[in-house]
Design a protein around this motif. Structure first.
Motif, PDB file in Angstrom:
ATOM      1  N   VAL A 157       0.835  -1.207   0.000  1.00 18.64           N
ATOM      2  CA  VAL A 157       0.000   0.000   0.000  1.00 18.64           C
ATOM      3  C   VAL A 157       0.867   1.254   0.000  1.00 18.64           C
ATOM      4  CG1 VAL A 157      -1.594   1.373   1.391  1.00 18.64           C
ATOM      5  CG2 VAL A 157      -2.042  -1.067   1.025  1.00 18.64           C
ATOM      6  N   ALA A 158       1.919   1.257   0.809  1.00 16.59           N
ATOM      7  CA  ALA A 158       2.799   2.433   0.865  1.00 16.59           C
ATOM      8  C   ALA A 158       3.456   2.703  -0.481  1.00 16.59           C
ATOM      9  CB  ALA A 158       3.854   2.235   1.953  1.00 16.59           C
ATOM     10  N   HIS A 159       3.900   1.642  -1.169  1.00 17.49           N
ATOM     11  CA  HIS A 159       4.507   1.806  -2.496  1.00 17.49           C
ATOM     12  C   HIS A 159       3.480   2.310  -3.512  1.00 17.49           C
ATOM     13  CE1 HIS A 159       7.903  -0.510  -0.897  1.00 17.49           C
ATOM     14  NE2 HIS A 159       8.581  -0.158  -1.971  1.00 17.49           N
ATOM     15  N   ALA A 160       2.277   1.765  -3.457  1.00 20.65           N
ATOM     16  CA  ALA A 160       1.239   2.189  -4.394  1.00 20.65           C
ATOM     17  C   ALA A 160       0.886   3.658  -4.199  1.00 20.65           C
ATOM     18  CB  ALA A 160      -0.004   1.317  -4.223  1.00 20.65           C
ATOM     19  N   LEU A 161       0.752   4.081  -2.949  1.00 22.22           N
ATOM     20  CA  LEU A 161       0.469   5.489  -2.666  1.00 22.22           C
ATOM     21  C   LEU A 161       1.601   6.390  -3.142  1.00 22.22           C
ATOM     22  CD1 LEU A 161      -1.146   5.467   0.882  1.00 22.22           C
ATOM     23  CD2 LEU A 161      -2.149   6.436  -1.197  1.00 22.22           C
ATOM     24  N   ALA A 162       2.841   5.947  -2.915  1.00 23.40           N
ATOM     25  CA  ALA A 162       3.987   6.731  -3.383  1.00 23.40           C
ATOM     26  C   ALA A 162       3.933   6.902  -4.894  1.00 23.40           C
ATOM     27  CB  ALA A 162       5.288   6.052  -2.961  1.00 23.40           C
TER      28      ALA A 162
END
Length: 246
Positions: A157-162
């Protein structure tokens, strides 16, 4: 209308879009013609064309052949700048944001950008996340990138948001070619709940039922490759399962 806008319109009208991935290094000319012509009549919305390796010098000729047979958009799925040519309608201008290899985060993109400009190819900025599908994918080896473990929802999720905050128009969750298991529906749902851009999911999708489950979990675009290489006649089954609004 741009290819990207056409895809988004398809998602809005049909519930999701269906894309078939063709590797121009794995198919002889006869099988390419058969596959593209079946895609034309089976409800496939676009073709992704590309792969991680170039096994001979005929890649460009095969892309030209695919374009000549196709009635739907032909989109470059980049495995390297050497596969770039002017016969694509658009390309995923893709960064492997799940990895830490700078060459695939920005290096290939810098090398290819002037060529893309010169060829006047539509670009679709895409954040590519490699998820561990249990098979040790070609992408993993070629990019020197470790996949994100399937159960690390927080990291994914953190990578996708980034990727979204960096301006990517698509986020692509990829379990890899020939994955033993696909991206989990729970992971798809968690990512979809947090991002505001369309989610592409591919790798290990072996049945229409799995494809439909992915769509219901939040995938906007479903990509199949290996399963269609094995049996091109199944495209219509996948199309019917993915286009749930039709």
């Amino acid at each position: 209308m741009s290819v990207f806008n056409d895809l988004i319109t398809t998602v809005s009208k049909k519930g999701a879009a269906y894309v078939v991935l063709i590797d121009p290094d794995r198919n002889d000319e006869d099988s390419i013609q058969d596959r593209v012509q079946k895609a034309n009549i089976s409800g496939v919305d676009a073709l992704f064309v590309g792969g991680s390796l170039m096994m001979d010098s005929k890649c460009v000729d095969r892309v030209k052949l695919i374009k000549s047979y196709s009635n739907i958009p032909v989109i470059f799925f980049p495995g390297g700048v050497g596969q770039l040519n002017p016969y694509y309608d658009a390309m995923l201008f893709m960064s492997v944001i799940s990895g830490r290899n700078p060459h695939y985060l920005i290096g290939e993109q810098v090398i290819s950008a002037p060529l893309v400009k010169d060829m006047d190819i539509e670009t679709i900025p895409t954040g590519y996340l490699l998820i561990d599908g249990g098979a040790g994918s070609t992408v993993e080896f070629m990019s020197g990138t470790r996949p994100i473990p399937m159960d690390r929802v927080d990291v994914t999720v953190a990578h996708a948001l980034a990727g979204q905050y960096l301006g990517m128009k698509l986020i692509y969750l990829e379990a890899g070619s020939g994955a033993k298991y696909p991206v989990s529906s729970s992971l798809i749902g968690a990512v979809n709940d947090m991002i505001d851009v369309p989610l592409v999911v591919g790798g290990g999708i072996k049945t229409p039922e799995v494809a439909a489950e992915h769509v219901q979990s939040g995938a906007s675009i479903i990509v199949t490759g290996t399963v269609i290489e094995d049996d091109a006649s199944r495209m219509k089954e996948f199309s019917d399962a993915i286009h749930w609004r039709e």
